[in-house]
Design a protein around this motif. Structure first.
Motif, PDB file in Angstrom:
ATOM      1  N   SER A 107       0.828  -1.211   0.000  1.00 51.30           N
ATOM      2  CA  SER A 107       0.000   0.000   0.000  1.00 51.30           C
ATOM      3  C   SER A 107       0.860   1.257   0.000  1.00 51.30           C
ATOM      4  O   SER A 107       0.522   2.251  -0.659  1.00 51.30           O
ATOM      5  CB  SER A 107      -0.927   0.009   1.219  1.00 51.30           C
ATOM      6  OG  SER A 107      -1.841  -1.073   1.163  1.00 51.30           O
ATOM      7  N   ALA A 108       1.968   1.229   0.740  1.00 53.74           N
ATOM      8  CA  ALA A 108       2.865   2.384   0.776  1.00 53.74           C
ATOM      9  C   ALA A 108       3.511   2.614  -0.586  1.00 53.74           C
ATOM     10  O   ALA A 108       3.741   3.758  -0.989  1.00 53.74           O
ATOM     11  CB  ALA A 108       3.929   2.194   1.849  1.00 53.74           C
ATOM     12  N   CYS A 109       3.798   1.545  -1.314  1.00 59.62           N
ATOM     13  CA  CYS A 109       4.332   1.683  -2.679  1.00 59.62           C
ATOM     14  C   CYS A 109       3.283   2.285  -3.600  1.00 59.62           C
ATOM     15  O   CYS A 109       3.593   3.144  -4.440  1.00 59.62           O
ATOM     16  CB  CYS A 109       4.788   0.332  -3.214  1.00 59.62           C
ATOM     17  SG  CYS A 109       6.330  -0.269  -2.491  1.00 59.62           S
ATOM     18  N   GLU A 110       2.041   1.835  -3.475  1.00 56.06           N
ATOM     19  CA  GLU A 110       0.963   2.394  -4.299  1.00 56.06           C
ATOM     20  C   GLU A 110       0.842   3.892  -4.073  1.00 56.06           C
ATOM     21  O   GLU A 110       0.667   4.669  -5.006  1.00 56.06           O
ATOM     22  CB  GLU A 110      -0.355   1.692  -3.969  1.00 56.06           C
ATOM     23  CG  GLU A 110      -0.414   0.239  -4.405  1.00 56.06           C
ATOM     24  CD  GLU A 110      -1.687  -0.467  -3.992  1.00 56.06           C
ATOM     25  OE1 GLU A 110      -2.066  -1.448  -4.634  1.00 56.06           O
ATOM     26  OE2 GLU A 110      -2.311  -0.034  -2.997  1.00 56.06           O
ATOM     27  N   GLN A 111       0.931   4.302  -2.818  1.00 53.17           N
ATOM     28  CA  GLN A 111       0.762   5.720  -2.482  1.00 53.17           C
ATOM     29  C   GLN A 111       1.963   6.557  -2.893  1.00 53.17           C
ATOM     30  O   GLN A 111       1.812   7.676  -3.375  1.00 53.17           O
ATOM     31  CB  GLN A 111       0.514   5.853  -0.972  1.00 53.17           C
ATOM     32  CG  GLN A 111       0.302   7.282  -0.486  1.00 53.17           C
ATOM     33  CD  GLN A 111       1.598   8.012  -0.214  1.00 53.17           C
ATOM     34  OE1 GLN A 111       2.567   7.416   0.247  1.00 53.17           O
ATOM     35  NE2 GLN A 111       1.644   9.302  -0.514  1.00 53.17           N
TER      36      GLN A 111
END
Length: 240
Positions: free
Chosen positions: A135-139
Motif C-alpha cells: 500500500s505504501a508503494c501504491e501511495q
C-alpha cells in the motif's frame, strides 16, 4: 492523481487483463473509479503500466496502454532492522520506511520488546506488514516492493553476516551519521525496542562489528529513530 495499484502477477504491457477481486473492489467500491478512468498498475519488478478501467457487471478489467520504465528507487540500499514495537507502531514504521525509500525491513525480537511473536501469529503479522509495504508503494509511487523478512532473534540476525556496514543506534555512541563514509554496499540500520537495547545485545552487536551511532543529544522513540536516520541518510547521500 491517477490511482496506482499493485498487480500480483507479471503484467503484460498491452492488451486487456481482468483485475483480481480485491483490487477490483478497492478500485470500484472504495475509490469509486468509473468506466474509462485512468489507472496505473505495477507488479513489483520495475516500471509501471498505464491503463483504462473497464467495468462489465461485477468484474473489472484494465485496457493496458504500454509499459513505462519509471524508477523511483533510492540510490542507497538501506535495510531497516527494527526491533518489534507494540501496538500499531510497527505498521507506522513500515509504512513510513517504505515511503522514505527503504530496500527491506527485518523485524527482530529483542529482549525488551513488548510485542512477542512466534509461529502462526508471527506469519500472519508478517503478511499484514507486507500488505502495508504494498500500500505504501501504491501511495508513494514506488514500483518495486521492499521485502519484509520473517521475524528473527537479534543474535540469529547478527549470525548471518553482512558485507556492508551495520549501524546500531545507541544514545551514548560516539559516531555520528555525517562522520561515516558513503556506503558502497547495503547499509543496515539496527533500531532498538521501546526500552532500548539491553547491554548484552549491544555487546553482541559490537562483536558482530556493528558501528554504534548516536542520533543527536536527544533520546528518540523506537518509531522515530529509524525514520529519522533514513531521512538523514537520504539527505547525505541519497535522493533528497
Amino acid at each position: 492523481m491517477i490511482s496506482r495499484f499493485f498487480f500480483p502477477d507479471p503484467l503484460p504491457h498491452t492488451g486487456e487483463i481482468q483485475l483480481p477481486e480485491a483490487l477490483a473492489h478497492h478500485a470500484s467500491r472504495v475509490l469509486r473509479l468509473r468506466e474509462g478512468d485512468p489507472l496505473v498498475l505495477f507488479d513489483g519488478h520495475g516500471g509501471e503500466v498505464s491503463g483504462i478501467l473497464c467495468l462489465r457487471g461485477k468484474s473489472c478489467f484494465a485496457e493496458l496502454g504500454g509499459h513505462h520504465a519509471v524508477e523511483r528507487e533510492s540510490p542507497l540500499q538501506l535495510v531497516l532492522v527494527q526491533a518489534l514495537a507494540s501496538g500499531d507502531k510497527m505498521d507506522w514504521i513500515i509504512q513510513k520506511a517504505v515511503e522514505l525509500g527503504v530496500a527491506a525491513v527485518v523485524p527482530v525480537q529483542a529482549e525488551r520488546s513488548v510485542l512477542r511473536l512466534s509461529g502462526e501469529r508471527a506469519a500472519k503479522r508478517i503478511e499484514h506488514w507486507r500488505q502495508i509495504a504494498v500500500s505504501a508503494c501504491e501511495q508513494s509511487g514506488r514500483n518495486r516492493v521492499p521485502t519484509v523478512e520473517p521475524v528473527a532473534g537479534l543474535r540469529e540476525y547478527l549470525a548471518r553476516g553482512h558485507a556492508g556496514p551495520r549501524l546500531v543506534f545507541d544514545p551514548v555512541a560516539g559516531h555520528r551519521l555525517a562522520s561515516l563514509p558513503r556506503p558502497v554496499d547495503a547499509m543496515h540500520l539496527l533500531v532498538g525496542p521501546e526500552g532500548g537495547w539491553a547491554e548484552d545485545e549491544l555487546a553482541a552487536c559490537r562483536t558482530a562489528a556493528c558501528i554504534g551511532v548516536g542520533l543527536g543529544p536527544r533520546v528518540l522513540r523506537t518509531e522515530t529513530a529509524g525514520l529519522a536516520a533514513l531521512a538523514a541518510l537520504q539527505t547525505l547521500w541519497g535522493d533528497f
